[in-house]
Design an enzyme around this catalytic site. Structure first.
Site, mmCIF file in Angstrom:
data_model
loop_
_atom_site.group_PDB
_atom_site.id
_atom_site.type_symbol
_atom_site.label_atom_id
_atom_site.label_comp_id
_atom_site.label_asym_id
_atom_site.label_seq_id
_atom_site.Cartn_x
_atom_site.Cartn_y
_atom_site.Cartn_z
ATOM 1 N NE ARG A 1 39.018 -34.171 9.178
ATOM 2 C CZ ARG A 1 39.638 -33.106 8.682
ATOM 3 N NH1 ARG A 1 40.953 -33.086 8.597
ATOM 4 N NH2 ARG A 1 38.948 -32.052 8.296
ATOM 5 C CB SER B 1 33.696 -32.806 7.368
ATOM 6 O OG SER B 1 34.341 -31.631 6.970
ATOM 7 C CD GLU C 1 35.774 -35.738 10.010
ATOM 8 O OE1 GLU C 1 35.793 -35.509 11.225
ATOM 9 O OE2 GLU C 1 35.818 -34.850 9.142
HETATM 10 N N1 EPU Z 1 32.978 -28.487 -2.880
HETATM 11 C C1 EPU Z 1 31.868 -28.533 -3.677
HETATM 12 N N2 EPU Z 1 30.640 -28.448 -3.079
HETATM 13 C C2 EPU Z 1 30.501 -28.325 -1.745
HETATM 14 C C3 EPU Z 1 31.642 -28.308 -0.929
HETATM 15 C C4 EPU Z 1 32.885 -28.393 -1.527
HETATM 16 O O1 EPU Z 1 31.948 -28.612 -4.898
HETATM 17 O O2 EPU Z 1 29.349 -28.246 -1.299
HETATM 18 C C5 EPU Z 1 34.309 -28.494 -3.521
HETATM 19 C C6 EPU Z 1 34.948 -27.106 -3.449
HETATM 20 O O3 EPU Z 1 34.578 -26.324 -4.517
HETATM 21 C C7 EPU Z 1 36.402 -27.406 -3.473
HETATM 22 C C8 EPU Z 1 36.494 -28.735 -2.757
HETATM 23 O O4 EPU Z 1 35.193 -29.302 -2.780
HETATM 24 O O5 EPU Z 1 36.865 -27.613 -4.796
HETATM 25 C C9 EPU Z 1 37.037 -28.625 -1.350
HETATM 26 O O6 EPU Z 1 36.166 -27.837 -0.547
HETATM 27 P P1 EPU Z 1 36.644 -27.127 0.815
HETATM 28 O O7 EPU Z 1 37.851 -26.309 0.602
HETATM 29 O O8 EPU Z 1 35.456 -26.482 1.430
HETATM 30 O O9 EPU Z 1 37.147 -28.327 1.736
HETATM 31 P P2 EPU Z 1 36.586 -29.806 1.983
HETATM 32 O O10 EPU Z 1 37.517 -30.771 1.378
HETATM 33 O O11 EPU Z 1 35.146 -29.876 1.621
HETATM 34 C C10 EPU Z 1 38.032 -30.139 4.178
HETATM 35 C C11 EPU Z 1 37.842 -30.580 5.594
HETATM 36 C C12 EPU Z 1 37.217 -29.469 6.437
HETATM 37 C C13 EPU Z 1 38.167 -28.267 6.387
HETATM 38 C C14 EPU Z 1 38.351 -27.851 4.914
HETATM 39 C C15 EPU Z 1 39.367 -26.746 4.745
HETATM 40 C C16 EPU Z 1 37.491 -33.006 5.450
HETATM 41 C C17 EPU Z 1 36.542 -34.134 5.597
HETATM 42 N N3 EPU Z 1 36.991 -31.771 5.635
HETATM 43 O O12 EPU Z 1 36.749 -29.894 3.614
HETATM 44 O O13 EPU Z 1 37.141 -29.919 7.789
HETATM 45 O O14 EPU Z 1 37.671 -27.177 7.137
HETATM 46 O O15 EPU Z 1 38.855 -28.993 4.143
HETATM 47 O O16 EPU Z 1 40.649 -27.232 4.941
HETATM 48 O O17 EPU Z 1 38.675 -33.242 5.184
HETATM 49 C C18 EPU Z 1 35.754 -30.876 9.495
HETATM 50 O O18 EPU Z 1 36.528 -31.832 9.504
HETATM 51 O O19 EPU Z 1 34.757 -30.812 10.261
HETATM 52 C C19 EPU Z 1 35.983 -29.780 8.530
HETATM 53 C C20 EPU Z 1 35.112 -28.772 8.399
#
Ligand code: EPU
Length: 337
Positions: free
Chosen positions: A162, A237, A333
């Site tokens: 990012r 995000s 972000e």
């Molecule tokens: N999780 C929770 N609670 C929540 C959300 C997530 O416990 O409310 C846990 C999930 O269970 C999982 C972990 O967090 O173990 C990761 O969750 P997820 O796969 O949804 O991905 P993220 O790390 O929350 C990132 C990106 C997203 C992208 C997804 C998929 C960042 C800041 N965000 O989210 O990007 O779509 O991975 O690759 O790195 C964006 O930048 O706008 C965006 C949506």
């Protein structure tokens, strides 16, 4: 070129915040962009791309320049590779769909990300195990001091999670006008290891997925977790996933043995901010016309009519609470304006 005054920016930001631009102009070519920057009429200028990664908290007392330069072109093609240039104002997802219709591979995991092509390198957009930098060849950018168009190669962009040179040393000094991608033909390399994609493809009963199938799976996952900005205002995000030291992580694990995490290096661990925010009690919390999304705690939402300053205050409350409970600092972000 037509300058408008006192225009609401509500249609131009995915959070749907109703604030005003003192002056507004929509730009459709690089020449127009240069003309605006050579003129001394409006000393204060503000660049608006897809408006998908910003929280507007106050009226903008400047000339808001809406980058609406369109067009895409195949620069060269072999049996296995195609080089494509897209102008900055192309909508990102429509561009991805166009590459898939032509059976060009590489962007399928980045389906349905809001925003425009021109802003995609700034934060090196990423999702489901793929980042922009994996297919990015170069971009052209207007140097605001010299008004020359310069080319930045992949390594010159200094991409990171990012992050890029455009958020660091080059911040405010350039406007990206087009991006060049290197995509695959025939010999596609699929990235389906990300847990949610594997299970979505199984659910879709697809054993030998194509790039189009991967895109469909990504769209289904995103639609099930992330609010559609056309229905509920949001900026994806709101926070970055914090990267903490191994020592800090071991301390966290003592108190929260189930904390999900990804190893970045021997000394660094990434912890999902969504998990921290959920376990700080904010997931799905509503504060009237704004709140935290119920399916993904990393996303703050405007249910309609919220002020940017209210959402900013909520984000600060979340940061403080997460710091108090977990001793971890989470950073926004999105750009706060
Ligand atoms: N999780 C929770 N609670 C929540 C959300 C997530 O416990 O409310 C846990 C999930 O269970 C999982 C972990 O967090 O173990 C990761 O969750 P997820 O796969 O949804 O991905 P993220 O790390 O929350 C990132 C990106 C997203 C992208 C997804 C998929 C960042 C800041 N965000 O989210 O990007 O779509 O991975 O690759 O790195 C964006 O930048 O706008 C965006 C949506």
């Amino acid at each position: 070129m037509q300058i408008q005054n006192n225009i609401s920016l509500k249609p131009f930001n995915t959070f749907g915040i109703d604030i005003k631009a003192k002056h507004f102009i929509s730009i459709t070519s690089v020449d127009e962009l240069k003309a605006v920057f050579s003129s001394e009429d409006f000393p204060k200028k503000f660049i608006l791309g897809g408006g998908s990664n910003m929280l507007l908290t106050k009226d903008i007392d400047a000339l808001v320049i809406h980058l609406n330069i369109k067009g895409k072109q195949i620069l060269s093609k072999t049996d296995t590779e195609v080089i494509i240039e897209s102008q900055a104002g192309e909508n990102w997802h429509e561009f991805v769909l166009w590459t898939l219709e032509n059976d060009f591979g590489g962007l399928e995991n980045l389906s349905l990300i809001p925003g425009n092509v021109g802003t995609s390198p700034i934060q090196n957009i990423g999702a489901y195990g793929v980042e922009l930098k994996d297919t990015f060849l170069s971009c052209k950018a207007l140097n605001l001091e010299t008004l020359d168009i310069e080319t930045f190669t992949n390594s010159e962009c200094e991409f990171d999670y990012r992050n890029s040179i455009f958020k660091q040393r080059a911040k405010g000094k350039y406007i990206i006008t087009s991006v060049v991608f290197k995509l695959s033909i025939n010999d596609h390399k699929l990235h389906t290891n990300y847990g949610a994609i594997t299970s979505e493809l199984e659910h879709m009963k697809i054993e030998h997925p194509t790039i189009q199938d991967v895109s469909k799976a990504v769209i289904a996952i995103r639609e099930s977790k992330l609010p559609n900005p056309k229905e509920i205002g949001n900026s994806g995000s709101f926070f970055k996933n914090p990267i903490i030291s191994k020592d800090a992580f071991l301390k966290l694990q003592d108190n929260f043995p189930d904390a999900p995490h990804y190893t970045i290096s021997e000394t660094e661990i990434k912890v999902p901010a969504g998990w921290l925010i959920e376990h700080a009690g904010f997931k799905g919390k509503s504060f009237g016309n704004y709140g935290v999304h119920k399916k993904q705690a990393l996303v703050l939402v405007n249910y309609g009519g919220a002020k940017g300053s209210d959402i900013l205050a909520l984000s600060q409350l979340i940061q403080k609470t997460v710091a108090r409970i977990f001793d971890i600092k989470i950073e926004a972000e999105v750009n706060i304006i």
